[in-house]
Design an enzyme around this catalytic site. Structure first.
Site, mmCIF file in Angstrom:
data_model
loop_
_atom_site.group_PDB
_atom_site.id
_atom_site.type_symbol
_atom_site.label_atom_id
_atom_site.label_comp_id
_atom_site.label_asym_id
_atom_site.label_seq_id
_atom_site.Cartn_x
_atom_site.Cartn_y
_atom_site.Cartn_z
ATOM 1 N N ASP A 1 3.187 -9.624 1.978
ATOM 2 C CA ASP A 1 3.422 -8.623 3.536
ATOM 3 C C ASP A 1 3.236 -10.021 4.132
ATOM 4 O OD1 ASP A 1 2.023 -6.550 5.173
ATOM 5 O OD2 ASP A 1 1.645 -5.736 4.141
ATOM 6 N N HIS B 1 7.571 -5.918 6.464
ATOM 7 C CA HIS B 1 6.431 -6.624 6.163
ATOM 8 C C HIS B 1 6.545 -7.398 5.280
ATOM 9 C CE1 HIS B 1 3.226 -3.761 7.385
ATOM 10 N NE2 HIS B 1 3.653 -2.663 7.028
ATOM 11 N N GLU C 1 6.253 1.017 7.267
ATOM 12 C CA GLU C 1 6.163 0.526 9.033
ATOM 13 C C GLU C 1 7.342 -0.523 9.297
ATOM 14 O OE1 GLU C 1 1.192 0.867 9.734
ATOM 15 O OE2 GLU C 1 2.146 -0.614 7.844
HETATM 16 C C1 ACM Z 1 0.525 1.803 4.900
HETATM 17 O O1 ACM Z 1 -0.283 2.392 5.275
HETATM 18 N N1 ACM Z 1 1.474 0.626 5.410
HETATM 19 C C2 ACM Z 1 1.560 2.228 3.249
#
Ligand code: ACM
Ligand code: ZN
Length: 626
Positions: free
Chosen positions: A200, A270, A337
């Site tokens: 991440d 991410h 995201e």
């Molecule tokens: C998430 O909670 N971004 C999958």
């Protein structure tokens, strides 16, 4: 005939007296609740130092299960049965395979005076029978002279094949020892998938030999935000990663406990830590340092450039190593995201969109995910992604993990895709599990009862497309493994029961007493868990006449709630809550505490009247001025 009757009476008296009185009697009121469990008063099984565990065939998996069972029994009761042949006049626990059991993870557990038989459709089925026996055992401090196990007939099998728990080790690293402890407790609750969120913005945590900087650079950050988006930082360098040898050890440990490990490499968003390590993968300008906070959306560049061929080469090489390391058929590629603004400004991404005839950046993300699926297929793997992978068109064989509610999952299941349901409102175990003022910092609510009321298969969805569900533990505000346990249990037990026993069999009033029994087990095993269900639920609201009222409640049904408005500590001599409260003139604080049997059980909650008004205002806003 008489003798038989007499024997029965004598033995059942023995069962009732010493066993119950000393608390050394097994009890099958466990989590998850077996599908069918008939416990009778016939002569019970006595487990003692002479008991042996016998494997009915030469099956090595069963032999390993037998050794695990011996150590589980010893850990809980202090008694260690021998593994091998049944001794003369001794009791035995017999493990075997029964091919007539249709569910691959199903088992039967039969207890009589001489023998406990655990027969599974497979070694995994036997393992779940073993977990049931393990959880039924009395928690003994020191060593029991013997343990009484009531005569029982249990037939059990899971409702869902995918019963997962996710752990984010990027935001906070969890050592391999702790991962093993975690997996052991997942297995205890029949959870069979561990979703390992390895990368991440805040750290890349898995060694990739072809790209050493991913861990040399990408696993380290200079400091960490304190709590949730507080804007305050701890000033301490932070890092950690797993070598491939570490991963192999975890995988071997998990495999012995029938837990399949699904690695997640979260791309194309991410990816800040990867960009810091390999800046050429960025669209414009890679950040110079790994993320220290959790404000990622659109601020620092954290998206792989989809215009560059080098990105696909990178992903191919990374996934080659990941695929070789992890035996599971699935690899999770994230997809959540992804801020598309950098792609919008990037000439290379725009050129790719033009060349591939893609109308917008959502289609560019879909293009990227399709290519990830092709790469994975070449390596014999299947793709899982968060539900954003639907946007712009779903890759042909993708499995969707639905987190933004159930809608994405429903849509995907209807389109013929497998789905794993992990909606925030039931499955986000990083959220508060009770009154926020007495919980560690996070940002929204998911109570134990919310997790327990999860139904992964909404009406109108082809049930066979829903593989199951999963609890997700994001770790922005989870700095230690102890705290990860606190967040996971008991909500993980609720999810385990939904996923194993099935949502149609859930019964809250029978569930929470079993949770309390598990607290005792967790105490003995030194596993942390939250007692948040004992804290009062405070619901301020405005009446139609605009008067602020406060409703108090609790999750277990049998708590008494006491309160004060006069700045003194509440106890069982202060007013007892009977009906919604109105605030006395000039009061500045409401203080609340829960009791059971005249003993305090929950935390003291202290809220200002201003805070109550603010919460009521927020509710008014949400429900539309009720
Ligand atoms: C998430 O909670 N971004 C999958
Ligand atoms: Zn780009």
């Amino acid at each position: 005939m008489n003798l038989k009757l007499l024997t029965g009476v004598i033995v059942s008296t023995a069962f009732l007296l010493p066993g119950s009185a000393s608390g050394q009697t097994a009890d099958f009121n466990i989590v998850p609740q077996p599908l069918q469990a008939d416990v009778t008063n016939d002569a019970p099984f006595i487990l003692n130092g002479k008991t042996s565990i016998v494997v009915a065939t030469s099956n090595n998996d069963l032999k390993r299960n037998a050794t695990l069972l011996a150590s589980y029994i010893e850990q809980t009761t202090g008694v260690r049965p021998t593994v091998g042949k049944q001794g003369k006049d001794a009791t035995a626990i017999v493990l075997s395979i029964d091919k007539t059991i249709s569910n691959a993870e199903g088992y039967k557990l039969d207890v009589d005076a001489k023998r406990i038989s655990i027969a599974g459709a497979s070694a995994a089925g036997v393992f779940y029978g073993i977990q049931t026996l393990r959880k039924s055992l009395p928690v003994v401090s020191g060593k029991a002279s013997q343990v009484t196990i009531p005569c029982a007939h249990i037939v059990d099998a899971p409702r869902f094949s995918y019963r997962g728990t996710h752990l984010d080790v990027s935001r906070h690293f969890v050592s391999t020892d702790e991962i093993r402890q975690f997996i052991d407790i997942l297995a205890l609750h029949n959870i069979n998938r561990f979703h390992w969120h390895l990368t991440d913005d805040q750290g890349w945590r898995i060694e990739i030999k072809k790209y050493p900087l991913l861990t040399e650079v990408g696993s380290k950050r200079t400091q960490t935000v304190i709590g949730h988006n507080t804007g305050k930082y701890d000033g301490k360098p932070y890092g950690g990663f797993y070598t491939q040898e570490d991963v192999k050890e975890v995988l071997a440990y998990a495999a012995e406990r029938y837990v399949r490990v699904i690695p997640e490499i979260d791309v194309p968003g991410h990816s800040l830590a990867a960009l810091v390590a390999y800046p050429d993968l960025a669209c414009m300008k890679a950040p110079s340092a790994v993320g220290v906070g959790n404000k990622f959306y659109g601020e620092d560049e954290n998206t792989l450039c989809v215009g560059k061929d080098a990105t696909f080469e990178f992903m191919d090489k990374v996934l080659t190593e990941v695929a070789a390391l992890f035996p599971d058929e699935y690899i999770h590629i994230g997809g959540d995201e992804c801020f598309k603004g950098f792609w919008h400004k990037c000439p290379r991404c725009q050129a790719r969109m033009k060349a591939e005839n893609l109308k917008n950046e959502n289609e560019l993300q879909s293009y990227f995910i399709h290519r990830m699926e092709s790469i994975l297929k070449e390596k014999g793997k299947k793709l899982i992604g968060w539900d954003e992978i639907i946007d712009g068109g779903l890759a042909p064989d993708a499995t969707v993990m639905s987190w933004r509610g159930m809608e994405g999952g429903i849509k995907s299941a209807k389109a013929g895709h497998h789905v794993i349901m992990t909606p925030t409102e039931h499955c986000y175990i990083d959220l508060w599990q009770g009154e926020p003022s007495v919980e560690p910092d996070t940002y929204s609510m998911c109570r134990l009862k919310d997790s327990y009321s999860f139904n992964p298969v909404p009406d109108s969805v082809p049930a066979e497309m829903i593989l199951g569900g999963q609890g997700n533990l994001w770790a922005e505000s989870v700095p230690t493994f102890r705290h990860a346990e606190y967040m996971t249990w008991p909500r993980g037990w609720a999810l385990a029961e939904v996923l194993w026993t099935g949502p149609s069999k859930t019964d809250w009033d029978r569930f929470w007493p079993r949770v309390e029994r598990h607290f005792v087990r967790a105490d003995q095993a030194q596993i942390n868990y939250a007692r948040s269900m004992y804290n009062a639920i405070v619901t301020p609201y405005y009446t139609k006449d605009g008067v602020l009222e406060i409703k108090l409640d609790s999750e277990p049904g049998n708590l008494d709630i006491y309160y004060t408005f006069d700045n003194t500590d509440p106890d069982n001599f202060t007013p007892k809550y009977e009906a919604p409260l109105r605030i006395p003139k000039n009061a500045t604080w409401l203080r609340i505490v829960t009791y059971r049997d005249n003993k305090p059980i929950g935390k003291v909650i202290t809220l200002t009247i201003k805070e109550l008004e603010k919460r009521a205002d927020n509710t008014r806003h949400v429900v539309g001025n009720l």
